[in-house]
Structures are given as structure tokens and as C-alpha cells.
Scaffold this active site. Structure first.
Site, PDB file in Angstrom:
ATOM      1  N   SER A  53     -17.254   4.154   3.214  1.00  0.00           N
ATOM      2  CA  SER A  53     -17.489   3.359   4.410  1.00  0.00           C
ATOM      3  C   SER A  53     -16.160   2.980   5.043  1.00  0.00           C
ATOM      4  O   SER A  53     -15.088   3.318   4.529  1.00  0.00           O
ATOM      5  CB  SER A  53     -18.284   2.082   4.055  1.00  0.00           C
ATOM      6  OG  SER A  53     -17.528   1.261   3.170  1.00  0.00           O
ATOM      7  N   ILE A  55     -12.737   2.328   6.896  1.00  0.00           N
ATOM      8  CA  ILE A  55     -11.606   3.150   7.283  1.00  0.00           C
ATOM      9  C   ILE A  55     -11.620   4.485   6.543  1.00  0.00           C
ATOM     10  O   ILE A  55     -11.319   5.536   7.124  1.00  0.00           O
ATOM     11  CB  ILE A  55     -10.284   2.403   7.027  1.00  0.00           C
ATOM     12  CG1 ILE A  55     -10.212   1.144   7.891  1.00  0.00           C
ATOM     13  CG2 ILE A  55      -9.078   3.298   7.325  1.00  0.00           C
ATOM     14  CD1 ILE A  55      -9.061   0.225   7.554  1.00  0.00           C
ATOM     15  N   SER A 179      -1.371  -2.273   4.293  1.00  0.00           N
ATOM     16  CA  SER A 179      -1.926  -3.361   5.099  1.00  0.00           C
ATOM     17  C   SER A 179      -0.789  -4.126   5.746  1.00  0.00           C
ATOM     18  O   SER A 179       0.266  -4.332   5.139  1.00  0.00           O
ATOM     19  CB  SER A 179      -2.745  -4.302   4.219  1.00  0.00           C
ATOM     20  OG  SER A 179      -3.014  -5.520   4.881  1.00  0.00           O
ATOM     21  N   TYR A 205      -3.836  -8.764  -3.307  1.00  0.00           N
ATOM     22  CA  TYR A 205      -4.028  -7.630  -2.403  1.00  0.00           C
ATOM     23  C   TYR A 205      -2.739  -7.339  -1.635  1.00  0.00           C
ATOM     24  O   TYR A 205      -2.249  -6.204  -1.609  1.00  0.00           O
ATOM     25  CB  TYR A 205      -5.166  -7.952  -1.441  1.00  0.00           C
ATOM     26  CG  TYR A 205      -5.439  -6.898  -0.398  1.00  0.00           C
ATOM     27  CD1 TYR A 205      -6.322  -5.855  -0.636  1.00  0.00           C
ATOM     28  CD2 TYR A 205      -4.818  -6.944   0.858  1.00  0.00           C
ATOM     29  CE1 TYR A 205      -6.586  -4.889   0.325  1.00  0.00           C
ATOM     30  CE2 TYR A 205      -5.072  -5.987   1.821  1.00  0.00           C
ATOM     31  CZ  TYR A 205      -5.948  -4.961   1.550  1.00  0.00           C
ATOM     32  OH  TYR A 205      -6.193  -4.006   2.506  1.00  0.00           O
ATOM     33  N   LYS A 209      -0.052  -4.152  -1.832  1.00  0.00           N
ATOM     34  CA  LYS A 209       0.193  -3.349  -0.640  1.00  0.00           C
ATOM     35  C   LYS A 209       1.690  -3.295  -0.330  1.00  0.00           C
ATOM     36  O   LYS A 209       2.201  -2.263   0.132  1.00  0.00           O
ATOM     37  CB  LYS A 209      -0.585  -3.908   0.552  1.00  0.00           C
ATOM     38  CG  LYS A 209      -2.100  -3.770   0.420  1.00  0.00           C
ATOM     39  CD  LYS A 209      -2.519  -2.307   0.383  1.00  0.00           C
ATOM     40  CE  LYS A 209      -4.008  -2.110   0.322  1.00  0.00           C
ATOM     41  NZ  LYS A 209      -4.418  -0.682   0.352  1.00  0.00           N
ATOM     42  N   THR A 240     -14.468  -3.881   9.060  1.00  0.00           N
ATOM     43  CA  THR A 240     -15.058  -3.028   8.031  1.00  0.00           C
ATOM     44  C   THR A 240     -16.001  -3.848   7.146  1.00  0.00           C
ATOM     45  O   THR A 240     -15.927  -5.081   7.121  1.00  0.00           O
ATOM     46  CB  THR A 240     -13.966  -2.423   7.133  1.00  0.00           C
ATOM     47  OG1 THR A 240     -13.332  -3.478   6.373  1.00  0.00           O
ATOM     48  CG2 THR A 240     -12.916  -1.684   7.958  1.00  0.00           C
TER      49      THR A 240
END
Length: 319
Positions: A53, A55, A179, A205, A209, A240
Site C-alpha cells: 500500500s 508509497i 524521511s 523512526y 531514517k 498513506t
């Protein structure tokens, strides 16, 4: 010929974050881009992680639309099959292949990669898109913090395992989907597994990244002799399912500004189809600074410590 907005205007958009990362920045920049040839990836193969799903699915659809034979690497094969059918519906009936591969599980990566390399003549493009933003600290089957496992260790091992197939391609390329949130973090100096202090999923996260960006030049040098280039990009703010689930408040506040998945996927698709310098960080088809805040800049020694730890944790040689 590649055209761009004038550098000062483009830089202003980027520094505002809201305008540059949202749909406004994409729309303004998009006006100056030349369209990719519709057969730009004809005869080439690609694999995309996290392609169920958002990106990842949009990247897979973009690559398929340019003629590539695409494999969706997913944890849930039924969801992967549904995504493949949806892509086929908008790409003249060309249906991607679906393979199970949990990129947070090093054992599952080895299982998948062994068979894939044996039965695949070549792999031209490998897109590391799979991501997680957990509410609480969790661990992979091998005991690694889940963001580190998914965003760093898994991509390192999968790239190493698939390198033989990429070497057989004329110019294999690896694309890491990072990101813009990484701009708020520096690479950790120790405690790579986030075992100390209060755990925040958004911090875990963003800092993994950041680690992706710090490792990109190292990986570029590692695979240069094999004809494999390595690129990192960020998609901007994209609407998203993952954002809706993990960042509902952010989505509620910014939804009018958020990009579509296809807009967020554009630079990854462009990198797959365009010859550009390896080892750089990209957003909206332009190389971007890796740091905007002095405090986030890591030394070469710090980046090397990240590499040494992560290579060992992934089970690959750091030499």
C-alpha cells in the site's frame, strides 16, 4: 535535459518544510520536469519492499508503468496479491510478481534471497521502502529494535544478499526511501538498539531514517566496483495508510497539505529510471543537503561506528 525551479526559490520551498514537503512544493517543482519516457525501464527488473500500500505500491506501479518487471516484497502475500491486481488495473494488465519477505526478519531475508538469486537472471532496481512507526518498543525475531531492524539491518542484508543478481544487471541501483523527519535527529552514539531512556516511536523512526542517510555514501563506495549505485530520498509528507494509523493527529492537522502516494513515489521512480551520481540524498528530483541543523551533523567516525555495528548485527562483513 533536466530542468528545475531556480535554486533560491527551490531552497526556500525546502526550508519552509510545510510548502516544500507538501503538495504545493511538488506541484510547483513538477511544472519544470521533463516526463520520463514511457518505456524508460523496458526490459529491466525491480523489487520493492513494503509494496502492499501507500508509497511502496505507488513506486511499484510507477516502475511497472515504465516497463519494468516488478516483484512486490511483502509480509502478507494475500495483501500483496491484492496490490498486484490493483497495479495491473492501471498498467495495461501487467501484473507484478509477489514474494513473501519480512525485511525485519534476517532469517526470512536469507530464505527469500537465496531462492531469488538462483532463479533470477538479473535485478536492476531494489527499492527499500518498508517502514514501521511503532507505538511502543518492539523487537525483531533476532532481538533487534524493530525500527532498526526494518529500516537499517534488513535493507543492509537484503542488498548484500541480492548484490549478485544486481551485479548481473548493466547498472544496478539501490534506492532507500528515507524521511524528512530524519533532519531532526543525529545518528546515535551507541545504544543503537534504543534500550535506554524513554522510548518514542517517532524518534526511533526518525533516527533510523537518519542512519539510512548516513550509511548511503558508505554503501555507495562498497558496491561501486560491482557497478551498483546507491541512492537515498525522502518523499515529503504523504497521505498513506501508515500515516493515518501511526500519526492520526498529524494527518488531521495537515491533510489538506499531504501529497498523494504517487507524488511521494515520484523521485524514487525517477531515480530508478535516471542516471545520477551515487551516494546522495534526493527530494523532488534534486539532491538535497543531508543536514540543516548543525547539531545533527555526524562525523565520519560516527558514521563508521554505525556501519560497523549494523553490519555486524545484520551478519555481513564490514570490510
Amino acid at each position: 535535459m533536466v530542468l528545475h525551479l531556480p535554486v533560491p526559490l527551490d531552497a526556500i520551498l525546502d526550508r519552509t518544510v510545510v510548502l516544500g514537503y507538501g503538495r504545493t512544493g511538488f506541484r510547483l517543482r513538477h511544472r519544470s520536469w521533463s516526463p520520463l519516457p514511457p518505456d524508460a525501464l523496458r526490459g529491466r527488473t525491480a523489487a520493492v519492499t513494503g509494496a502492499n500500500s501507500g508509497i511502496g505500491k505507488a513506486i511499484a506501479a510507477g516502475l511497472t508503468g515504465l516497463g519494468a518487471a516488478v516483484t512486490l516484497l511483502v509480509r502478507d502475500e494475500s495483501r500483496g496479491a491484492a496490490a498486484a491486481a490493483q497495479i495491473a488495473a492501471v498498467t495495461a494488465g501487467v501484473t507484478p510478481e509477489v514474494e513473501r519477505c519480512d525485511v525485519s526478519d534476517l532469517a526470512d531475508i536469507r530464505r527469500f534471497a537465496t531462492g531469488f538469486v538462483q532463479r533470477t537472471e538479473r535485478l536492476d532496481v531494489l527499492v527499500h521502502n518498508a517502514g514501521v512507526l511503532p507505538a511502543a518498543r518492539g523487537e525483531s525475531p533476532q532481538g533487534h529494535e524493530i525500527c532498526l531492524a526494518t529500516h537499517v539491518l534488513g535493507p543492509l542484508l537484503l542488498t548484500e544478499q541480492l548484490a549478485p543478481a544486481m551485479t548481473r544487471a548493466a547498472s544496478g541501483r539501490v534506492i532507500l526511501v528515507s524521511s524528512g523527519g530524519m533532519y531532526t535527529q543525529t545518528v546515535p552514539d551507541g545504544d543503537f538498539e534504543y534500550r535506554t531512556g524513554e522510548y518514542h516511536g517517532a524518534t526511533a523512526y526518525a533516527r533510523t531514517k537518519r542512519m539510512q542517510v548516513a550509511l548511503t555514501p558508505i554503501l555507495s563506495d562498497r558496491y561501486a566496483a560491482e557497478g551498483i549505485s546507491v541512492h537515498c530520498m525522502h518523499p515529503g509528507w504523504v497521505d498513506t495508510p501508515g500515516v493515518a494509523t501511526s500519526l492520526p493527529r498529524f494527518r488531521a492537522l495537515t491533510r489538506p497539505l499531504l501529497r498523494t502516494p504517487a507524488q511521494g513515489a515520484d523521485t524514487a521512480v525517477w531515480l530508478a529510471a535516471t542516471d545520477v551520481a551515487s551516494g546522495r540524498f534526493w527530494h523532488d528530483r534534486r539532491a538535497r543537503p543531508e543536514h540543516y541543523l548543525r547539531r545533527t551533523a555526524e562525523s565520519a567516525a560516527a558514521a563508521e561506528r554505525v556501519w560497523q555495528y549494523c553490519a555486524a548485527a545484520a551478519g555481513i562483513s564490514a570490510a
